[in-house]
Enzyme design. Structure first.
Site, PDB file in Angstrom:
ATOM      1  CE  LYS A  24      -4.270   1.416   2.253  1.00  0.00           C
ATOM      2  NZ  LYS A  24      -4.996   1.784   1.062  1.00  0.00           N
TER       3      LYS A  24
HETATM    4  N1  PMP Z   1      -7.870  -1.700  -3.216  1.00  0.00           N
HETATM    5  C1  PMP Z   1      -7.294  -0.494  -3.062  1.00  0.00           C
HETATM    6  C2  PMP Z   1      -6.592   0.098  -4.224  1.00  0.00           C
HETATM    7  C3  PMP Z   1      -7.373   0.170  -1.826  1.00  0.00           C
HETATM    8  O1  PMP Z   1      -6.804   1.373  -1.682  1.00  0.00           O
HETATM    9  C4  PMP Z   1      -8.060  -0.417  -0.762  1.00  0.00           C
HETATM   10  C5  PMP Z   1      -8.154   0.294   0.558  1.00  0.00           C
HETATM   11  N2  PMP Z   1      -7.077  -0.002   1.383  1.00  0.00           N
HETATM   12  C6  PMP Z   1      -8.634  -1.680  -0.963  1.00  0.00           C
HETATM   13  C7  PMP Z   1      -8.515  -2.297  -2.197  1.00  0.00           C
HETATM   14  C8  PMP Z   1      -9.351  -2.377   0.148  1.00  0.00           C
HETATM   15  O2  PMP Z   1      -8.446  -2.778   1.124  1.00  0.00           O
HETATM   16  P1  PMP Z   1      -8.889  -2.984   2.646  1.00  0.00           P
HETATM   17  O3  PMP Z   1     -10.117  -3.815   2.623  1.00  0.00           O
HETATM   18  O4  PMP Z   1      -7.742  -3.654   3.267  1.00  0.00           O
HETATM   19  O5  PMP Z   1      -9.166  -1.631   3.193  1.00  0.00           O
END
Ligand code: PMP
Length: 297
Positions: A155
């Site tokens: 991320k």
């Molecule tokens: N895809 C992207 C590109 C994101 O930024 C997020 C948010 N973190 C998600 C998917 C979903 O991830 P999570 O469920 O861990 O928040």
């Protein structure tokens, strides 16, 4: 949106600091090149009235993996950062909150490794990121980054230029949000959320490889197991999605939010009769630890 006021505090490398007095370096490598990693986490006031960070360990473990994947020094353990987050929440008197840890680099205009990094944890109150109405979604002209060019499972801040461009394009065209394909044209994910679609009593979701492995996505799998809803991962085309009965985004900030249409074509199922809606309700209960409702569905 006001993220902080004169009373708000944040955590910065072991210290509680007033948000209005915290400083960063304008010569920082992170600001200039998008070279930083972060998390998006939520805490909830549970049914019992306590404050609970949802999937705290999973999020801080992912932060560590993201930092390692990007060669950013990361001196903390997951339990240390979870404790720090509870402290910030308490000092800011927040129970239902969005939590943003960020690991960033010092002043460095070169592309060389850093010997140090900074870590901050910020909290604020935030409504569901994509609202609570069914969304009009547009297939983006932008694709997700090629995983051979970026470590797509990290991320990393810089990846979000892609997200911002896709989301801004969709909104400029009158849609609520974008859906991006991967470099091969298969459906991938939203700018800040994973996606599922429903067809004939089954859920389908893009396989890992070209998407962020969402913690909410993994939670949807857990819910589906619990509710005996079949889920398939794979590579799906925009044409397959266009024939779906329903679809939804899922992410920490967005939670589980249904779609009204894709590229102007409305999904035929009534949202409240879908399996997707059952997943949405179960998720709402799970985050506030109302387990009995999950089993009752
Ligand atoms: N895809 C992207 C590109 C994101 O930024 C997020 C948010 N973190 C998600 C998917 C979903 O991830 P999570 O469920 O861990 O928040």
């Amino acid at each position: 949106m006001n993220y902080y006021n004169e009373h708000t505090v944040l955590w910065l490398d072991g210290h509680i600091v007033k948000a209005s007095e915290a400083k960063t370096d304008l010569y920082g490598q992170s600001l200039h090149y998008g070279y930083a990693v972060f998390e998006g986490i939520r805490s909830y006031r549970t049914a019992a009235g306590t404050t609970k960070i949802f999937k705290a360990t999973e999020h801080f473990d992912r932060l560590k993996r993201s930092a390692e994947a990007c060669n950013l020094p990361y001196p903390y353990t997951t339990p240390e950062l979870i404790d720090a987050t509870y402290e910030v929440l308490e000092k800011n008197q927040l129970q239902d909150a969005y939590i943003r840890p960020l690991v960033y680099a010092p002043a460095n205009m070169s592309f060389n490794l850093n010997e140090t990094s900074f870590t901050t944890i910020q909290t604020w109150a935030m409504a569901p990121f994509l609202g609570e109405k069914l969304l009009k979604v547009m297939t983006s002209s932008f694709q997700r980054p090629n995983p051979k060019g970026f470590n797509i499972e990290a991320k990393a801040s810089g990846h979000y230029v892609n997200s911002i461009l896709a989301s801004q394009e969709a909104k400029a065209k009158g849609y609520d949000e974008a859906l991006l394909t991967d470099m091969n044209g298969f459906i991938a994910e939203g700018p800040g959320a994973n996606m599922f679609f429903e067809k004939d009593g089954r859920l389908f979701t893009p396989a890992l490889g070209n998407i962020l492995p969402g913690i909410t996505r993994a939670t949807v799998f857990e819910i589906c197991r619990e509710l005996s809803i079949p889920v398939e991962e794979g590579q799906f085309t925009p044409a397959q999605l266009a024939r779906a009965d329903a679809a939804f985004f899922c992410g920490t900030a967005a939670e589980v939010i249904g779609w009204d249409s894709i590229d102007g074509k409305a999904f035929p199922a009534d949202w409240k009769d879908t399996l997707s809606r059952k997943v949405q309700l179960a998720y709402k209960d799970l985050v506030i630890e109302k387990q009995h409702q999950l089993e009752a569905i």
